[in-house]
Scaffold this active site. Structure first.
Site, short mmCIF file in Angstrom:
data_model
loop_
_atom_site.label_atom_id
_atom_site.label_comp_id
_atom_site.label_asym_id
_atom_site.label_seq_id
_atom_site.Cartn_x
_atom_site.Cartn_y
_atom_site.Cartn_z
N CYS A 105 38.34 30.85 28.15
CA CYS A 105 39.13 31.05 29.47
C CYS A 105 39.28 29.89 30.44
O CYS A 105 40.20 30.08 31.35
CB CYS A 105 38.28 32.22 30.29
SG CYS A 105 37.84 33.67 29.42
N CYS A 163 34.57 44.04 37.49
CA CYS A 163 35.24 43.17 36.37
C CYS A 163 36.59 43.09 36.56
O CYS A 163 37.32 43.86 37.19
CB CYS A 163 35.13 44.19 35.06
SG CYS A 163 33.44 44.83 34.76
N LYS A 183 39.93 38.78 39.77
CA LYS A 183 39.53 40.24 40.00
C LYS A 183 40.79 41.06 40.51
O LYS A 183 41.02 41.96 39.79
CB LYS A 183 38.43 40.25 41.16
CG LYS A 183 38.33 41.90 41.56
CD LYS A 183 37.42 42.59 40.50
CE LYS A 183 37.60 44.13 40.67
NZ LYS A 183 38.83 44.59 39.88
N HIS A 227 43.65 38.17 35.16
CA HIS A 227 43.18 37.13 34.30
C HIS A 227 43.79 36.86 32.90
O HIS A 227 43.18 37.75 31.86
CB HIS A 227 41.68 37.39 34.38
CG HIS A 227 40.85 36.36 33.24
ND1 HIS A 227 41.13 35.00 33.18
CD2 HIS A 227 39.84 36.41 32.68
CE1 HIS A 227 40.16 34.52 32.49
NE2 HIS A 227 39.39 35.21 32.10
#
Lengths: 387, 387
Positions: B85, B208, B329, B333
């Site tokens: 990431c 998440c 969030k 992402h």
């Protein structure tokens, strides 16, 4: 720009190693690199950059930090570069930029690949990953098939025959037989190479490199660090370029334009030209690729590579030995390790450590690493005895 | 070392875009970046470096050259960085090194990911690729499960409760609702966030981030180039570090050591500290990660992140707004795009282009990008109005 040097280099053996992992192979390469680098300690390493195609399972993300933690470089910045078969050639280039930037004094560059852990015929798809997706890979074109198209076009365009491909194989196997790290370290005769089973016409088995497991590691350092080391090879020039990923999108099938542009840039930065090169490690994933490299790197005019092969000039005792290590054909092609592995060979040649395959009087070496069928290329011009 | 600037930045919308590809998304980001960069033309770009985790199919190797050729940057050197990431945070760092090295004057850094093209529950394995292989991924630990262990340890160790995770979600959704590029650009109430279904206890759905498609692009340039541009944001500091890839190998579950080391290095290079930071984009893949970031980046003492959340200081109108973009969030992402996307937001904030979510008087911004659960981290400290 400050000058940058290679102060140590090592590699694992290349081959099929079912008992090894990408980490253990890289640890072996790193150990040899450190042992060759009198004057640098592991604690001096500021960052690391590693190359791997990395679709062979195991650590799918973050394999860069996974290998550096394994060799004890806890905490140093590390990233993985993927540029297909040119991954670690680009990793070395990035390390050169990191040192030139002043943000690091010693950078570990390297690469690794484990390719022989796939059952049945899955391995043949492996290399296809480096081909273009929609119009090459998904239509069923194997990676050998891509280079076979280039080989066919070359034979059509110039005074060349498959025998020239076979002669490249004979030469590279003769060199690889002198390299204890080679995957296929045996000699082959011209008849062996001529009569091998066809893989993708006109390329036969001896015109194709093997898929290998292996790793390579190179220590890239600033002039200050290098001046305190036993041996140092100057990175005189670096060049890189990209091209259309798909062969069908290019103007010519008989040249790899990215190689030519990368070489031009590297020569310009070095203030040197092809005539100054004493030996070269070129990307002979298929024998046709070595012929194209002769021309793209300026070792001869377009269409004259077959003559250069016939002349014997690129053999170990010739005027311009090419692939003294055995090349991808005989030394092997663990994808992510290949580009850094070429620099390892150049370091050994330029510091007189190449044993039976030593090129006499080697002072300037060139490495040439290609990603896919030329979507990416990177060239380094390295100079010995410079400090 | 010469000074380096961000002179343009753009991103695609983040979300689920079945009609888009990694190439079309990146083309949109590049177009916005170029439009924002008065004074730089595409022909000025010397090289490109892009980040992507890239296991989602499509171009499996060489996707770097594939995106650059698609946007018309034919021939420029391009490589892909994978650091889970943190891929494109590292890509921006590499671009900074390339410019500082003197080998390039303008470098395109960016990233892309297509994550929503998988049927059924395959998507949940996606992020797991960034976990450690043998002891996390292959034993069935999901990536949410890794962060849930950190969240449990944190709640045990300090005066914290899952309500603090929910408050982070409420804040980031409030910001994301002001961002037209956000994937989940809607507000949520504390009750919404409290009562969402459990994903990996103590983390629920609102704790998440989503999996997103998207791309981001940043133009990194030398001072000479920047001085002729409409806007320029100085890269005052860059820091990066790695750590054990597997959480179980670390000394502490309540800190991400690589973040702390990366921040320390970035602050030192910038000659600035956490008190100088006007806003930050931090890596809130899970709400616990934002709390850890507050502490690892020095915004508060260990164990005091819950207090900082409760105080409202990190809300848009507070003393130190965190994730004004909406963060991972709410903004989303798309793995390989995330790090560069944070720099895009910082560029917009520091040049007064952030619209309804503009941080008043923003002069110093920090971006914080984490790979995996902390195997890699990279921090940039950016300064506006410096030219």
């Amino acid at each position: 720009m400050r000058d940058v040097y290679i102060v140590g280099a090592g590699q694992s053996a290349y081959g099929a190693f079912p008992d090894e992992s990408y980490r253990s192979l890289f640890a072996g390469a790193f150990e040899e690199a450190m042992a060759s680098a009198g004057g640098v300690e592991a604690a001096d390493i500021d960052e690391a950059v590693v190359g791997s195609l990395g679709v062979g399972g195991r650590q799918l993300g973050l394999s860069g930090p996974a290998v550096t933690e394994h060799i004890g470089l806890h905490g140093v910045p590390c990233s993985r570069i993927e540029n297909a078969c040119a991954a670690s050639g680009y990793a070395v280039r990035q390390a050169v930029q990191a040192v030139k930037s002043g943000m690091a004094d010693v950078v570990l560059a390297g690469g690794y690949e484990v390719m022989t852990d796939m059952s049945g015929d899955v391995g043949k798809y492996w290399l296809g990953v480096s081909g273009e997706t929609e119009w090459e890979r998904l239509t069923g074109t194997t990676f050998a098939g891509v280079y076979a198209q280039m080989a066919s076009a070359y034979v059509d365009a110039y005074d060349a025959s498959p025998d020239h491909f076979s002669k490249v194989a004979v030469k590279n196997h003769a060199n690889g037989a002198k390299n204890p790290k080679a995957h296929l370290g045996f000699e082959c005769s011209l008849d062996d190479a001529r009569n091998a089973p066809v893989v993708a016409d006109p390329l036969n088995l001896y015109h194709c490199c093997p898929t290998s497991d292996g790793a390579a590691a190179v220590l890239v350092a600033s002039e200050d660090v290098a001046s305190a080391c036993d041996d140092a090879v100057r990175v005189a020039g670096v060049g890189a370029a990209s091209d259309h990923v798909g062969l069908f999108q290019r103007d010519s099938y008989t040249t790899i334009e990215s190689s030519e542009r990368a070489a031009t840039a590297a020569y310009e930065m070095a203030g040197l030209g092809p005539d100054d090169v004493d030996f070269a490690e070129v990307h002979d994933c298929f024998a046709i690729a070595e012929l194209l490299a002769y021309e793209d790197l300026g070792f001869c005019e377009r269409g004259h590579a077959p003559e250069l092969v016939d002349s014997g000039a690129t053999e170990l005792g010739g005027d311009l030995p090419v692939n003294p290590s055995g090349g991808l054909k005989s030394k092997g092609h663990p994808i992510g390790a290949t580009g850094a592995g070429q620099v390892v060979e150049a370091f050994k040649q330029l510091t007189g450590r190449a044993g039976d395959r030593q090129v006499a009087g080697a002072n300037v070496g060139l490495t040439h690493n290609v990603g896919g069928s030329g979507g990416a290329a990177v060239v380094h011009v390295l100079e010995g005895g410079a400090l």
